[in-house]
Design a protein around this motif. Structure first.
Motif, PDB file in Angstrom:
ATOM      1  N   GLN A   1       0.826  -1.200   0.000  1.00 26.90           N
ATOM      2  CA  GLN A   1       0.000   0.000   0.000  1.00 26.90           C
ATOM      3  C   GLN A   1       0.865   1.257   0.000  1.00 26.90           C
ATOM      4  O   GLN A   1       1.986   1.250   0.486  1.00 26.90           O
ATOM      5  N   THR A   2       0.311   2.322  -0.553  1.00 23.55           N
ATOM      6  CA  THR A   2       0.957   3.627  -0.494  1.00 23.55           C
ATOM      7  C   THR A   2      -0.037   4.626   0.079  1.00 23.55           C
ATOM      8  O   THR A   2      -1.261   4.443  -0.019  1.00 23.55           O
ATOM      9  N   ILE A   3       0.471   5.670   0.706  1.00 22.80           N
ATOM     10  CA  ILE A   3      -0.389   6.700   1.280  1.00 22.80           C
ATOM     11  C   ILE A   3       0.144   8.068   0.862  1.00 22.80           C
ATOM     12  O   ILE A   3       1.364   8.279   0.861  1.00 22.80           O
ATOM     13  N   ALA A   4      -0.740   8.985   0.455  1.00 22.71           N
ATOM     14  CA  ALA A   4      -0.314  10.307   0.004  1.00 22.71           C
ATOM     15  C   ALA A   4      -1.391  11.328   0.367  1.00 22.71           C
ATOM     16  O   ALA A   4      -2.586  11.017   0.378  1.00 22.71           O
ATOM     17  N   LEU A   5      -0.962  12.560   0.689  1.00 22.99           N
ATOM     18  CA  LEU A   5      -1.888  13.638   1.046  1.00 22.99           C
ATOM     19  C   LEU A   5      -1.625  14.842   0.156  1.00 22.99           C
ATOM     20  O   LEU A   5      -0.490  15.303   0.053  1.00 22.99           O
ATOM     21  N   ASN A   6      -2.661  15.334  -0.516  1.00 18.21           N
ATOM     22  CA  ASN A   6      -2.562  16.527  -1.334  1.00 18.21           C
ATOM     23  C   ASN A   6      -2.850  17.732  -0.439  1.00 18.21           C
ATOM     24  O   ASN A   6      -3.979  17.911   0.031  1.00 18.21           O
ATOM     25  N   ASN A   7      -1.806  18.551  -0.174  1.00 14.87           N
ATOM     26  CA  ASN A   7      -1.989  19.648   0.774  1.00 14.87           C
ATOM     27  C   ASN A   7      -2.722  20.849   0.172  1.00 14.87           C
ATOM     28  O   ASN A   7      -2.917  21.853   0.851  1.00 14.87           O
ATOM     29  N   THR A   8      -3.094  20.751  -1.076  1.00 14.77           N
ATOM     30  CA  THR A   8      -3.905  21.814  -1.689  1.00 14.77           C
ATOM     31  C   THR A   8      -5.390  21.474  -1.611  1.00 14.77           C
ATOM     32  O   THR A   8      -6.224  22.301  -1.246  1.00 14.77           O
ATOM     33  N   THR A   9      -5.721  20.210  -1.918  1.00 16.78           N
ATOM     34  CA  THR A   9      -7.120  19.785  -1.927  1.00 16.78           C
ATOM     35  C   THR A   9      -7.543  19.116  -0.633  1.00 16.78           C
ATOM     36  O   THR A   9      -8.727  18.828  -0.441  1.00 16.78           O
ATOM     37  N   ASN A  10      -6.543  18.819   0.266  1.00 16.55           N
ATOM     38  CA  ASN A  10      -6.821  18.141   1.535  1.00 16.55           C
ATOM     39  C   ASN A  10      -7.360  16.729   1.331  1.00 16.55           C
ATOM     40  O   ASN A  10      -8.157  16.228   2.115  1.00 16.55           O
ATOM     41  N   ILE A  11      -6.925  16.080   0.235  1.00 17.06           N
ATOM     42  CA  ILE A  11      -7.371  14.721  -0.067  1.00 17.06           C
ATOM     43  C   ILE A  11      -6.267  13.736   0.319  1.00 17.06           C
ATOM     44  O   ILE A  11      -5.131  13.837  -0.150  1.00 17.06           O
ATOM     45  N   LEU A  12      -6.609  12.764   1.178  1.00 19.93           N
ATOM     46  CA  LEU A  12      -5.703  11.684   1.568  1.00 19.93           C
ATOM     47  C   LEU A  12      -5.984  10.496   0.658  1.00 19.93           C
ATOM     48  O   LEU A  12      -7.137  10.067   0.536  1.00 19.93           O
ATOM     49  N   THR A  13      -4.941   9.976  -0.006  1.00 19.30           N
ATOM     50  CA  THR A  13      -5.109   8.866  -0.945  1.00 19.30           C
ATOM     51  C   THR A  13      -4.368   7.647  -0.434  1.00 19.30           C
ATOM     52  O   THR A  13      -3.177   7.722  -0.116  1.00 19.30           O
ATOM     53  N   LEU A  14      -5.057   6.494  -0.368  1.00 22.04           N
ATOM     54  CA  LEU A  14      -4.439   5.215  -0.013  1.00 22.04           C
ATOM     55  C   LEU A  14      -4.424   4.341  -1.261  1.00 22.04           C
ATOM     56  O   LEU A  14      -5.482   4.047  -1.829  1.00 22.04           O
ATOM     57  N   GLY A  15      -3.233   3.936  -1.695  1.00 20.06           N
ATOM     58  CA  GLY A  15      -3.126   3.048  -2.850  1.00 20.06           C
ATOM     59  C   GLY A  15      -3.324   1.606  -2.415  1.00 20.06           C
ATOM     60  O   GLY A  15      -2.678   1.129  -1.487  1.00 20.06           O
ATOM     61  N   ASN A  16      -4.224   0.873  -3.077  1.00 18.53           N
ATOM     62  CA  ASN A  16      -4.572  -0.476  -2.648  1.00 18.53           C
ATOM     63  C   ASN A  16      -3.997  -1.560  -3.551  1.00 18.53           C
ATOM     64  O   ASN A  16      -4.554  -2.633  -3.676  1.00 18.53           O
ATOM     65  N   GLY A  17      -2.879  -1.300  -4.207  1.00 18.85           N
ATOM     66  CA  GLY A  17      -2.273  -2.342  -5.033  1.00 18.85           C
ATOM     67  C   GLY A  17      -3.093  -2.628  -6.257  1.00 18.85           C
ATOM     68  O   GLY A  17      -3.255  -1.788  -7.129  1.00 18.85           O
ATOM     69  N   THR A  18      -3.688  -3.830  -6.329  1.00 24.00           N
ATOM     70  CA  THR A  18      -4.444  -4.219  -7.518  1.00 24.00           C
ATOM     71  C   THR A  18      -5.855  -3.639  -7.538  1.00 24.00           C
ATOM     72  O   THR A  18      -6.503  -3.649  -8.562  1.00 24.00           O
ATOM     73  N   ALA A  19      -6.372  -3.134  -6.375  1.00 21.64           N
ATOM     74  CA  ALA A  19      -7.716  -2.554  -6.341  1.00 21.64           C
ATOM     75  C   ALA A  19      -7.648  -1.060  -6.631  1.00 21.64           C
ATOM     76  O   ALA A  19      -6.588  -0.471  -6.732  1.00 21.64           O
ATOM     77  N   ALA A  20      -8.841  -0.440  -6.760  1.00 23.62           N
ATOM     78  CA  ALA A  20      -8.873   1.001  -7.010  1.00 23.62           C
ATOM     79  C   ALA A  20      -8.407   1.751  -5.767  1.00 23.62           C
ATOM     80  O   ALA A  20      -8.597   1.307  -4.638  1.00 23.62           O
ATOM     81  N   ASP A  21      -7.782   2.922  -5.943  1.00 21.41           N
ATOM     82  CA  ASP A  21      -7.326   3.735  -4.820  1.00 21.41           C
ATOM     83  C   ASP A  21      -8.525   4.244  -4.013  1.00 21.41           C
ATOM     84  O   ASP A  21      -9.621   4.476  -4.537  1.00 21.41           O
TER      85      ASP A  21
END
Length: 283
Positions: free
Chosen positions: A59-79
């Motif tokens: 898994q990967t985790i990322a936060l967009n500090n402009t839109t305040n959106i936290l994204t979790l990457g789920n590998g083969t599934a949709a983020d």
């Protein structure tokens, strides 16, 4: 830093309203995956992250500090995405940095306040060991239904061009491999040998190939640096030809496919000199 995923950095500055000076007193994540951020002179904020961890792949985790959106990457599934805009506080302070080191420690530095660290290592499942395998021409990744079929070599990847005195047949595939042949055959005279024609007789034989091997295998003289023996062909690797014989001395001349010549001597030469010319051709 996520096992089998790229390290990420999170900028939390967008979640502070910058209306006063205050300290971030703590930030923690409990066993239920609840993130709690406590702010001096402000209400604590909690975020339930458990639904965003699938614990089945890298898994990967990322936060967009402009839109305040936290994204979790789920590998083969949709983020999976989470909108954190509602968790912005109402005080005045600047978040100067937020980093995650190689030990999975999140460090949040606050302007005019002490840095806060959060150990995220407990939230990694550490169970996803993936293997890359290939069976035949199928490339597969363990735990992933996706596979890649690699192209099968059929000879078209390589170009073999015929040249002067060289022919090429086949397409390079397993069924029809390339065959490269010399269109100008290796033609040579065998060594000279003595033939007894002092008396007449019928059905006499000479093994031309054996005579050739004997003389090529043990030359009387060899130049400096040359191999002791001359390379030779097996008797089934040659074609044998008698190009001429003296018809006043020989009759019924023939040669078989392993180099044995049969002949009759019908008369002795009057000048003690006669000829039989033989040629070898490599198959």
């Amino acid at each position: 830093a996520i096992e089998n995923g790229d390290p990420v950095t999170v900028d939390l500055s967008a979640y502070l309203d910058n209306t006063d000076v205050q300290d971030l007193t703590s930030a923690s994540i409990d066993a239920s995956n609840i993130l709690t951020i406590a702010i001096e002179n402000g209400a604590a904020v909690t975020v339930d992250l458990s639904s965003y961890l699938d614990n089945t792949d890298a898994q990967t985790i990322a936060l967009n500090n402009t839109t305040n959106i936290l994204t979790l990457g789920n590998g083969t599934a949709a983020d999976t995405t989470v909108d954190l805009s509602g968790y912005v506080s109402t005080d005045d302070q600047n978040l100067t940095s937020a980093t995650i080191d190689g030990s999975n420690i999140l460090t949040i530095a606050i302007e005019n306040g002490d840095p806060v660290t959060v150990d995220l290592s407990a939230y990694l499942d550490n169970t996803d060991v993936q293997d890359l395998t290939i069976t035949g021409n199928i490339l597969s990744l363990t735990g992933d239904a996706t596979s890649v079929t690699l192209p099968t070599a059929d000879g078209t990847e390589t170009v073999v061009t015929a040249g002067a005195d060289i022919s090429v047949t086949g397409d390079g595939s397993a069924a029809t491999p390339y065959v490269i042949a010399n269109t100008r055959p290796d033609i040579f005279y065998p060594p000279s040998i003595a033939v007894d024609v002092s008396t007449t007789g019928t059905a006499r034989t000479i093994d031309l190939h054996a005579e050739y091997l004997a003389q090529y295998g043990s030359p009387s003289v060899v130049s400096a640096g040359a191999p002791a023996a001359i390379p030779t062909y097996a008797n089934n690797e040659l074609y044998y030809y008698v190009t001429y014989f003296d018809p006043t001395v020989f009759a019924n001349v023939s040669v078989d496919n392993v180099g044995v010549m049969t002949y009759d001597v019908i008369a002795s030469p009057t000048d003690y000199n006669t000829l039989i010319n033989v040629v070898f051709v490599a198959q």
